[in-house]
Design an enzyme around this catalytic site. Sequence first.
Site, PDB file in Angstrom:
ATOM      1  N   CYS A  21      27.613  39.346 -13.721  1.00 35.15           N
ATOM      2  CA  CYS A  21      27.321  39.471 -12.293  1.00 35.15           C
ATOM      3  C   CYS A  21      26.991  38.094 -11.724  1.00 35.15           C
ATOM      4  O   CYS A  21      26.931  37.094 -12.450  1.00 35.15           O
ATOM      5  CB  CYS A  21      26.178  40.445 -12.043  1.00 35.15           C
ATOM      6  N   CYS A  24      24.168  36.107 -13.283  1.00 37.42           N
ATOM      7  CA  CYS A  24      24.527  35.323 -14.474  1.00 37.42           C
ATOM      8  C   CYS A  24      25.086  33.968 -14.063  1.00 37.42           C
ATOM      9  O   CYS A  24      24.760  32.930 -14.658  1.00 37.42           O
ATOM     10  CB  CYS A  24      25.551  36.076 -15.311  1.00 37.42           C
ATOM     11  N   ASP A 453      53.653  12.917  10.874  1.00 36.79           N
ATOM     12  CA  ASP A 453      54.510  11.759  10.663  1.00 36.79           C
ATOM     13  C   ASP A 453      55.942  12.163  11.017  1.00 36.79           C
ATOM     14  O   ASP A 453      56.267  13.353  11.035  1.00 36.79           O
ATOM     15  CB  ASP A 453      54.402  11.304   9.211  1.00 36.79           C
TER      16      ASP A 453
END
Length: 786
Positions: A21, A24, A453
């Site tokens: 989870c 953790c 560009d």
Amino acid sequence: MATEPAPPMTTTDLNVGGMTCAACVRRVEKKLAKLDGVTATVNLATGRARVSHPPHVRPEELVATVEQAGYTAALPEPPKPRRRPGAPGGGDDAVRGSGPESEDVRSERDRLLVTALLAVPVLVLSMVPAWQFRNWQWLCFVLAAPVALWSAWPFHVRALRGLRHSTATMDTLVSLGVVASFAWSAYALFLGGAGAPGMRMPFSLLPSAPDGAAHVYLEAAVGVPLFVLAGRFLEARARHGTGAALRSLARLAAKEVSVLEGGTERLVLIEELTVGQIFVVRPGERVATDGEVSEGSSAVDLSLVTGESDPVEVGPGSPVVGGAVNAGGMLLVRATAVGADTQLARITRLVTDAQAGKARAQRLADAVAGVFVPAVLALAVTVLGFWLGAGADPQAAITACVAVLVVACPCALGLATPTALMAATGRGAQLGVLIRGPQALEGLQHIDTVVLDKTGTLTSGHMTVTRVTAVPGGLGKDAVLRLAGAVEQGSEHPLGRAVVAHARRALPEGDALPGVRDFRAEAGRGVRGLVEGRPVEVLAPDEGLPAALADALPVAEAAAHTPVVVHVDGAAEALIEIGDVVRPGSYRAVDRLRRLGVHPVLATGDREAPARAVASALGIEEVHARRTPEDKAGLVRQLRGEGRRVAVVGDGVNDAAALAGADLGIAMGTGTDVAIGAADVTLVRGDIEALGDAVRLARRTLGTIRANLLWAFGYNLVTVPLAMVGLLNPMVAAVAMSASSLLVVGNSLRLRAWQPAAGRRSEQAGARGRPGARGRTPVVAGGRTR
């Protein structure tokens, strides 16, 4: 006082096991961050930690730190060396193997199947009072015992491991819920009167007060492990799907290649191929690595590498990309890059790196998850104490406490971003859009100005002959073009190469251009030489055009194109106009950006006339011509100073400074490594239309992440209070908790099917009839002089 330079940092990836989870994730990150100079980003969906650390911190120390936090850790294993072709045990099976991950998945599946066989009879008997026979509760107790102990054993082990490290995770909640339900049921059976042979127990989705004997909650004791194991198994399968694009990229890499040496073919492992070697690509085979065609012609399918659907014709001198499929004749290719330097390897690396990042919203979710489980434990204890203190039956109090433990779900918080990010970056790679990470996604979502560009971005970057006009009564167009192409063979100038290429295409099949003698090139003017004994000159006009050709070139085109005059035997015979072709999709790309609310700006180092010609063809109003790299970077700073969120699209070294200084840098995949390295997003196939796809994909992905987090937070805000007041049965709570994670993952998986085609079709329909949308492709000179 001069400041000392920051020490160099090293990046190490770790495979972390045992995380279930977001709590953790938070714990591993905090534990690693306690090391001096170490920062870490942990991904729950991939089970991988990316750690930035000083060189003096060894990888072994990082592994030990993660293990001290109560999780497993290991450095990624290097690829196993493949056996030589034909050797015993070689082939795909030798290199693929089963791997520990697949073994873990099989173990989880087996545990789930055994749990289901034991748990389903308990659930059925507990939920259908009519089927409750004499002593049914004792049979359920016998079946539930291995589920509560063996099936839930991984939860118990991880919960105890967390307890040893003074931390609590999702496993703590599940373990406590199972233990409490089973322990109460055992008490009810042995001491509470529920073990009487004729006991019957009604079932309700809501907790109910006992009528005489204490109720057993064996259905919760087996239902919680069953539904959580089922949810995590399906969740793992779904998360596996989010990485499908990355695995498909890995499968594109060739394992063996036929090398041509001294006229003899030799089959070797791809790792043994070196730059400069010639290898064979037969029809239907993949190109082993990046290279240049040295012999043969064919069509190659780049769809799996760049997302480009149409096959590309290649011939001698054409570049080819590793992973492309040869759809035509046999090719001999000279390797120009191998291993980690290939485009396919760079794409895979970029996608992997992108999936290691976190969006800002996910960092908030991780911070919440850090205190989520302890808060839930505190709430469960508070609920138990409140119910007992209020004089409620102990069974009702324990039921509400267990429901609070089981229904809370930090898993969804931890999966909200990584699953969406994995699916989105993988889908982007399939469409030819490489996104470096969540920061780039967030940048794409918010840009309102894009600086484009010209050469190589909006135009092809290759000079092309646009028109040949012969003097009336002269040698004729074909004859003059043949002589001009012959004399230009000695030139390396882009204009000369354009003339040669056009002349060769105009020749009858099988014919070749004649040779040239006494070749001379004059800087800024053109070339001269003898072709078949006749003096031929291809020169830029000094002062205007010869009278015989002046009317052939309109003033507007004269400004936008580069004209050269062909003289034969001292007389002007033809006018050749040369320009840089606007990419076919440039108009649609610019039009789509405007529709998305993005303001296009053209910035180029080219002359004013060709810049204006391109801008006019594409409908761009703001034009900045003759801009140096420093000027482009200054323009970006100016636009950002006005409060705009600026993206820059470029392909060359001269764009690198502007790309790095923008809110978001976007490089054309056909451009230089410097530009790609400075960019946040790379358009792999060099198609400017992909920019609109990237913006739309970013907006969809961030929307998906927000929806995931809204669900994750909203789910807990609604269900936890319901459990606290006794309105949730623990078994129903287990189903809801598992479903919450599946909904988050399922919502993310929708990104795998995201299609830009529908948007393109509608926008193309709106673009019909506008300048540049149909008909002849606009051509501009590109500002080059002879």
